[in-house]
Enzyme design. Structure first.
Site, PDB file in Angstrom:
ATOM      1  N   SER A 132       2.070   6.462  -5.792  1.00 58.86           N
ATOM      2  CA  SER A 132       1.899   7.157  -4.549  1.00 58.86           C
ATOM      3  C   SER A 132       2.759   7.925  -4.134  1.00 58.86           C
ATOM      4  CB  SER A 132       1.874   5.468  -3.625  1.00 58.86           C
ATOM      5  OG  SER A 132       2.253   5.833  -2.560  1.00 58.86           O
ATOM      6  N   TYR A 146       7.027  -1.009   0.139  1.00 55.10           N
ATOM      7  CA  TYR A 146       6.319  -0.166  -0.793  1.00 55.10           C
ATOM      8  C   TYR A 146       7.498   0.591  -1.977  1.00 55.10           C
ATOM      9  CZ  TYR A 146       1.561   1.599  -1.792  1.00 55.10           C
ATOM     10  OH  TYR A 146       0.887   2.551  -2.555  1.00 55.10           O
TER      11      TYR A 146
HETATM   12  N1  LIG Z   1      -5.300   4.334  -0.180  1.00 49.91           N
HETATM   13  C1  LIG Z   1      -4.408   5.395   0.061  1.00 49.91           C
HETATM   14  O1  LIG Z   1      -3.811   5.811   0.668  1.00 49.91           O
HETATM   15  C2  LIG Z   1      -3.288   5.502  -1.475  1.00 49.91           C
HETATM   16  C3  LIG Z   1      -2.246   6.261  -1.342  1.00 49.91           C
HETATM   17  C4  LIG Z   1      -1.664   6.140  -2.765  1.00 49.91           C
HETATM   18  C5  LIG Z   1      -1.362   4.821  -3.499  1.00 49.91           C
HETATM   19  N2  LIG Z   1      -2.646   4.510  -2.853  1.00 49.91           N
HETATM   20  C6  LIG Z   1      -2.762   3.048  -4.406  1.00 49.91           C
HETATM   21  O2  LIG Z   1      -3.562   3.306  -4.657  1.00 49.91           O
HETATM   22  C7  LIG Z   1      -3.609   1.562  -5.099  1.00 49.91           C
HETATM   23  C8  LIG Z   1      -5.629   1.135  -5.134  1.00 49.91           C
HETATM   24  O3  LIG Z   1      -5.247   0.855  -3.823  1.00 49.91           O
HETATM   25  P1  LIG Z   1      -6.395   0.829  -3.181  1.00 49.91           P
HETATM   26  O4  LIG Z   1      -6.299   2.528  -1.952  1.00 49.91           O
HETATM   27  O5  LIG Z   1      -7.470   0.756  -3.848  1.00 49.91           O
HETATM   28  O6  LIG Z   1      -6.729  -0.150  -1.942  1.00 49.91           O
HETATM   29  P2  LIG Z   1      -7.419  -1.643  -1.487  1.00 49.91           P
HETATM   30  O7  LIG Z   1      -8.885  -0.728  -1.923  1.00 49.91           O
HETATM   31  O8  LIG Z   1      -6.947  -2.652  -0.717  1.00 49.91           O
HETATM   32  O9  LIG Z   1      -7.252  -2.332  -3.473  1.00 49.91           O
HETATM   33  C9  LIG Z   1      -6.159  -2.711  -3.789  1.00 49.91           C
HETATM   34  C10 LIG Z   1      -6.920  -3.533  -4.985  1.00 49.91           C
HETATM   35  O10 LIG Z   1      -5.566  -4.407  -5.827  1.00 49.91           O
HETATM   36  C11 LIG Z   1      -6.201  -5.807  -5.978  1.00 49.91           C
HETATM   37  N3  LIG Z   1      -5.266  -6.279  -5.908  1.00 49.91           N
HETATM   38  C12 LIG Z   1      -4.473  -6.807  -5.024  1.00 49.91           C
HETATM   39  N4  LIG Z   1      -3.399  -7.863  -5.510  1.00 49.91           N
HETATM   40  C13 LIG Z   1      -3.825  -8.036  -6.844  1.00 49.91           C
HETATM   41  C14 LIG Z   1      -3.428  -9.269  -7.639  1.00 49.91           C
HETATM   42  N5  LIG Z   1      -2.153  -9.977  -7.378  1.00 49.91           N
HETATM   43  N6  LIG Z   1      -3.882  -9.103  -9.061  1.00 49.91           N
HETATM   44  C15 LIG Z   1      -5.314  -7.799  -9.571  1.00 49.91           C
HETATM   45  N7  LIG Z   1      -5.341  -7.987  -8.449  1.00 49.91           N
HETATM   46  C16 LIG Z   1      -5.403  -7.322  -7.121  1.00 49.91           C
HETATM   47  C17 LIG Z   1      -7.357  -6.000  -5.190  1.00 49.91           C
HETATM   48  O11 LIG Z   1      -8.260  -6.925  -5.064  1.00 49.91           O
HETATM   49  P3  LIG Z   1      -8.137  -8.621  -5.033  1.00 49.91           P
HETATM   50  O12 LIG Z   1      -7.627  -8.708  -3.611  1.00 49.91           O
HETATM   51  O13 LIG Z   1      -9.562  -8.656  -5.056  1.00 49.91           O
HETATM   52  O14 LIG Z   1      -6.829  -9.241  -5.615  1.00 49.91           O
HETATM   53  C18 LIG Z   1      -7.476  -4.391  -4.628  1.00 49.91           C
HETATM   54  O15 LIG Z   1      -8.998  -4.618  -5.861  1.00 49.91           O
HETATM   55  C19 LIG Z   1      -2.871   0.240  -4.945  1.00 49.91           C
HETATM   56  O16 LIG Z   1      -1.801   0.570  -6.299  1.00 49.91           O
HETATM   57  C20 LIG Z   1      -1.822   1.848  -3.713  1.00 49.91           C
HETATM   58  O17 LIG Z   1      -0.637   1.350  -3.983  1.00 49.91           O
HETATM   59  C21 LIG Z   1      -3.492   3.832  -2.780  1.00 49.91           C
END
Ligand SMILES: NC(=O)c1ccc[n+]([C@@H]2O[C@H](COP(=O)([O-])OP(=O)(O)OC[C@H]3O[C@@H](n4cnc5c(N)ncnc54)[C@H](OP(=O)(O)O)[C@@H]3O)[C@@H](O)[C@H]2O)c1
Length: 251
Positions: A132, A146
């Site tokens: 990120s 984070y």
């Molecule tokens: N969206 C943004 O603006 C952004 C920006 C920079 C980086 N990121 C990074 O991108 C990645 C994906 O996030 P996203 O934005 O797609 O958010 P999201 O829609 O909330 O997805 C997060 C995913 O992580 C899974 N997860 C959480 N805890 C878990 C666990 N203990 N074991 C297995 N899976 C787990 C969730 O699935 P379950 O709840 O089904 O387990 C979900 O599939 C993350 O690492 C986040 O930090 C996001």
């Protein structure tokens, strides 16, 4: 016929957002995708849609992860699962710190440690870590834990390339800025409010933008390692400097 050498991938955090988009994109590319997340129902839907193989499992379940890695030969590991929290460190609980370190950092290290021996033996593999911009910059309103875990993902991605020197195993770090996913809704516990507050008035990235970035790196010729990609919405910049006035109230 494709000349890319990867047959299988394991994607964590596959039940929504960026992870689900990566599953779709890699499945389209003809790769057998193993999708890991805790939400079995959503994974089953994704499996029906894409043909991926669902593993309803927490990345913090060490025994479960070890059994999974033993059962499949993994060519591409996508460490994407992540959680976030609101508030500064003084309002962060013991449980928050443990959860973020466990999911965002510890699980990345454990999975990488488990998957690499097979890749090394085959002299073929690719580790993609979704970090990120929080791991690279400080900005007001971010959660310190984070930021720290994502900085850890950046650091381990860098060091991993040294561990793998001389092997045909690539390490890619993709560092997104704001992407329209469920992350903010989970953060504040209200999906509709998060949509209003973080997305409706902004032209954010979409999950498929990050999935396409990952696919670019994974499907690139083997001689080419896309080591780091920072991906921002065009209308978002990183910058700014805060300077509290002498008369300002303490935080
Ligand atoms: N969206 C943004 O603006 C952004 C920006 C920079 C980086 N990121 C990074 O991108 C990645 C994906 O996030 P996203 O934005 O797609 O958010 P999201 O829609 O909330 O997805 C997060 C995913 O992580 C899974 N997860 C959480 N805890 C878990 C666990 N203990 N074991 C297995 N899976 C787990 C969730 O699935 P379950 O709840 O089904 O387990 C979900 O599939 C993350 O690492 C986040 O930090 C996001």
């Amino acid at each position: 016929m494709s000349n890319q050498p990867y047959r299988t991938a394991l994607v964590t955090g596959a039940s929504s957002g960026i992870g689900a988009a990566i599953v779709r994109r890699l499945s389209e590319a003809g790769i057998e995708v193993h999708a890991v997340a805790r939400d079995a129902k959503r994974l089953a839907q994704l499996a029906e849609e894409t043909g991926c193989i669902a593993h309803a499992l927490s990345v913090s379940d060490q025994a479960g992860i070890e059994a999974l890695v033993k059962s499949v030969e993994i060519d591409v590991l996508i460490n994407n699962a992540g959680q976030s929290r609101t508030g500064n460190i003084t309002r962060t609980t013991v449980e928050d710190i443990d959860a973020l370190v466990d999911v965002n950092l510890r699980a990345v290290l454990q999975l990488t440690r488990l998957v690499l021996p097979g890749m090394i033996a085959r002299d073929r593999g690719h580790v993609v870590n979704i970090s990120s911009i929080a791991g690279h910059y400080a900005f007001a309103g971010g959660n310190t834990v984070y930021h720290a875990t994502k900085a850890g993902v950046h650091s381990l991605s860098q060091q991993l390339r040294c561990d793998l020197f001389g092997k045909h195993i690539r390490v890619t770090e993709v560092s997104p800025a704001r992407v329209e996913t469920e992350v903010f809704g989970r953060l504040i516990g209200d999906m509709a409010e998060a949509k209003k507050r973080f997305f409706d008035e902004y032209e954010s990235l979409l999950p498929e933008d990050i999935a396409n970035s990952v696919a670019f790196a994974v499907l690139a010729p083997q001689r080419m390692n896309v080591s780091f990609m920072e991906v921002l919405p065009t209308m978002q910049v990183v910058g700014g400097l805060n300077f509290a006035k002498k008369t300002a109230e303490a935080v």
